[in-house]
Scaffold this active site. Structure first.
Site, short mmCIF file in Angstrom:
data_model
loop_
_atom_site.label_atom_id
_atom_site.label_comp_id
_atom_site.label_asym_id
_atom_site.label_seq_id
_atom_site.Cartn_x
_atom_site.Cartn_y
_atom_site.Cartn_z
N LYS A 13 44.73 98.60 5.18
CA LYS A 13 43.48 99.20 5.66
C LYS A 13 42.28 98.37 5.22
CE LYS A 13 45.75 103.60 4.61
NZ LYS A 13 46.43 103.36 3.33
N HIS B 219 39.62 102.21 7.10
CA HIS B 219 39.96 103.20 6.07
C HIS B 219 39.14 104.50 6.18
CE1 HIS B 219 42.00 103.09 1.87
NE2 HIS B 219 41.92 104.32 2.28
N LEU C 289 52.04 115.60 0.19
CA LEU C 289 52.54 116.60 -0.77
C LEU C 289 51.37 117.28 -1.49
CD1 LEU C 289 55.42 114.43 -2.31
CD2 LEU C 289 55.60 116.16 -0.50
N ILE D 72 53.72 109.79 4.63
CA ILE D 72 53.85 108.67 3.69
C ILE D 72 53.75 109.15 2.24
CG2 ILE D 72 53.16 106.75 5.19
CD1 ILE D 72 50.22 107.28 4.19
N LYS E 147 53.97 109.47 -1.69
CA LYS E 147 53.97 108.45 -2.75
C LYS E 147 54.86 108.89 -3.91
CE LYS E 147 52.05 106.73 -6.70
NZ LYS E 147 51.33 107.13 -7.90
N SER E 148 55.69 107.98 -4.37
CA SER E 148 56.34 108.16 -5.66
C SER E 148 56.74 106.79 -6.18
CB SER E 148 57.57 109.05 -5.56
OG SER E 148 58.14 109.17 -6.85
N ARG F 68 62.78 110.55 -7.20
CA ARG F 68 61.91 111.28 -6.26
C ARG F 68 61.80 110.55 -4.94
NH1 ARG F 68 56.78 113.37 -9.80
NH2 ARG F 68 57.70 115.35 -10.46
N ASN G 220 62.60 112.20 -1.44
CA ASN G 220 61.59 112.34 -0.38
C ASN G 220 62.05 111.79 0.97
OD1 ASN G 220 59.97 113.50 -2.30
ND2 ASN G 220 58.64 111.72 -2.60
P1 NAD Z 1 51.12 112.63 -2.27
O1 NAD Z 1 50.73 113.88 -1.59
O2 NAD Z 1 52.09 111.71 -1.63
O3 NAD Z 1 51.64 113.06 -3.71
C1 NAD Z 1 52.11 112.11 -4.61
C2 NAD Z 1 52.36 112.76 -5.96
O4 NAD Z 1 53.20 113.88 -5.81
C3 NAD Z 1 53.09 111.80 -6.89
O5 NAD Z 1 52.18 111.03 -7.62
C4 NAD Z 1 53.88 112.75 -7.77
O6 NAD Z 1 53.06 113.22 -8.79
C5 NAD Z 1 54.18 113.89 -6.83
N1 NAD Z 1 55.52 113.80 -6.20
C6 NAD Z 1 55.99 112.85 -5.35
N2 NAD Z 1 57.25 113.14 -4.97
C7 NAD Z 1 57.56 114.31 -5.56
C8 NAD Z 1 58.72 115.12 -5.54
N3 NAD Z 1 59.78 114.80 -4.81
N4 NAD Z 1 58.69 116.26 -6.29
C9 NAD Z 1 57.62 116.60 -7.02
N5 NAD Z 1 56.49 115.86 -7.08
C10 NAD Z 1 56.46 114.74 -6.34
O7 NAD Z 1 49.76 111.88 -2.69
P2 NAD Z 1 48.99 110.53 -2.39
O8 NAD Z 1 49.52 109.40 -3.14
O9 NAD Z 1 47.55 110.88 -2.58
O10 NAD Z 1 49.21 110.27 -0.82
C11 NAD Z 1 50.28 109.51 -0.31
C12 NAD Z 1 49.78 108.23 0.29
O11 NAD Z 1 48.78 108.48 1.30
C13 NAD Z 1 49.04 107.31 -0.70
O12 NAD Z 1 49.92 106.65 -1.58
C14 NAD Z 1 48.33 106.40 0.24
O13 NAD Z 1 49.23 105.43 0.76
C15 NAD Z 1 47.89 107.37 1.35
N6 NAD Z 1 46.51 107.86 1.19
C16 NAD Z 1 45.57 107.48 2.12
C17 NAD Z 1 44.28 107.93 2.02
C18 NAD Z 1 43.29 107.52 3.09
O14 NAD Z 1 42.09 107.75 2.90
N7 NAD Z 1 43.73 106.96 4.17
C19 NAD Z 1 43.89 108.77 0.96
C20 NAD Z 1 44.85 109.15 0.02
C21 NAD Z 1 46.15 108.70 0.15
#
Ligand code: NAD
Length: 275
Positions: A75, A108, A190, A228, A230-231, A236, A240
């Site tokens: 992005k 972005h 999530l 998408i 994140k872990s 996990r 996922n």
């Molecule tokens: P997410 O909703 O994917 O949550 C991730 C968190 O949830 C992890 O750090 C962990 O604490 C927990 N988790 C992950 N798997 C789990 C499981 N199986 N059980 C329990 N807990 C679990 O949050 P995120 O990272 O904010 O969002 C995912 C992706 O979205 C980011 O990595 C990024 O690539 C993207 N993103 C984009 C923007 C944008 O403005 N375009 C903003 C935020 C995030």
């Protein structure tokens, strides 16, 4: 089972579930990417602002999976918007990744007060037409931003990546995307892990013998969205991506709809965000 693909409005196919890498240390990222590829991920979501494009590129280069079998998104950060600056920023992104093309490039944030997103979009169209990017899209764009892009350039984004999780379901925004032929991709799918204790999710999860995270991701898959999670944790990560051998009933989908709340937003409001 391998992850199904969705076909975008330009004919490009995207794996419906990928790995988000926000907040991963660049030095740690190659190892995490290799684990993800081993677990079956073929779609990685990074950004210039995450500071780990080099790590993503190294992880892809070091793996046994061919570059063309991995879908990578990056992005353009807000301070690089503008026609010429976009092209320079894209060169830097590709250089850091060490790739000769990118699968998906997103603006972005719209940053409406700066009013540069239309010229930014024109530069992205040219980069795509020159064969340097396969698909182009946006992130955090509201319906009026999308309509303006289409009106002024004749080109709809392939994707809009927006905040979307059970507490913030974005029904109106999804309907606007459907009307415009734009695929919806969920960020923080999530709810950053916070919302997973919700009793509706845990009850459905227990019924299927899966986790609340798996129920949440399955709900997004059944809605036809790209997601998408994140872990950095190998277990996990495997959990996922393991959401393709159970199905939520219509009743369970309706139950999850009830979790949506006006106060559910976690991130900034794109209408006013300026950073
Ligand atoms: P997410 O909703 O994917 O949550 C991730 C968190 O949830 C992890 O750090 C962990 O604490 C927990 N988790 C992950 N798997 C789990 C499981 N199986 N059980 C329990 N807990 C679990 O949050 P995120 O990272 O904010 O969002 C995912 C992706 O979205 C980011 O990595 C990024 O690539 C993207 N993103 C984009 C923007 C944008 O403005 N375009 C903003 C935020 C995030």
């Amino acid at each position: 089972m391998s992850v199904p693909t969705l076909t975008l409005n330009d004919g490009i196919k995207i794996p419906q579930l990928g790995l988000g890498v926000w907040k991963m240390e660049d030095a740690e990222t190659p190892r995490i990417i290799r684990n993800a590829l081993d677990a079956g991920y073929r779609h990685i979501d990074t950004a210039a602002a995450y500071g780990n494009e080099a790590g993503v590129g190294r992880g892809v280069a070091d793996s046994d999976v061919a570059r063309e079998d991995i879908f990578v998104t990056s992005k353009l950060w807000n301070d690089r918007q503008g026609y010429d600056e976009t092209k320079r920023a894209f060169d830097e992104t590709l250089d850091k990744l060490g790739f000769d093309y990118l699968d998906l490039y997103l603006i972005h944030w719209p940053m409406p007060a700066r009013d540069k997103y239309v010229e930014t979009w024109r530069a992205m169209i040219e980069l795509r037409d020159a064969g340097r990017i396969r698909a182009i899209g946006v992130s955090n764009f509201l319906p009026d931003h999308l309509e303006r892009l289409i009106e002024e350039t004749g080109e709809a984004p392939a994707i809009n990546q927006i905040e979307l999780h059970p507490r913030f379901q974005q029904a109106d925004q999804r309907a606007a995307h459907e009307k415009l032929g734009i695929t919806t991709e969920c960020w923080s799918p999530l709810g950053q892990g916070e919302a997973l204790a919700n009793p509706i999710l845990t009850e459905i999860a227990a019924r299927h013998g899966v986790s609340a995270a798996q129920v949440t991701l399955r709900w997004q898959i059944q809605l036809g969205l790209v997601t998408i999670p994140k872990s950095a944790n190998h277990e996990r990560m495997r959990e996922n991506i393991d959401v393709f051998d159970f199905e939520l009933s219509e009743h369970e989908m309706a139950q999850i709809k009830q979790i949506d709340t006006a106060a559910g937003r976690i991130g900034p409001n794109p209408a006013t965000a300026d950073f």
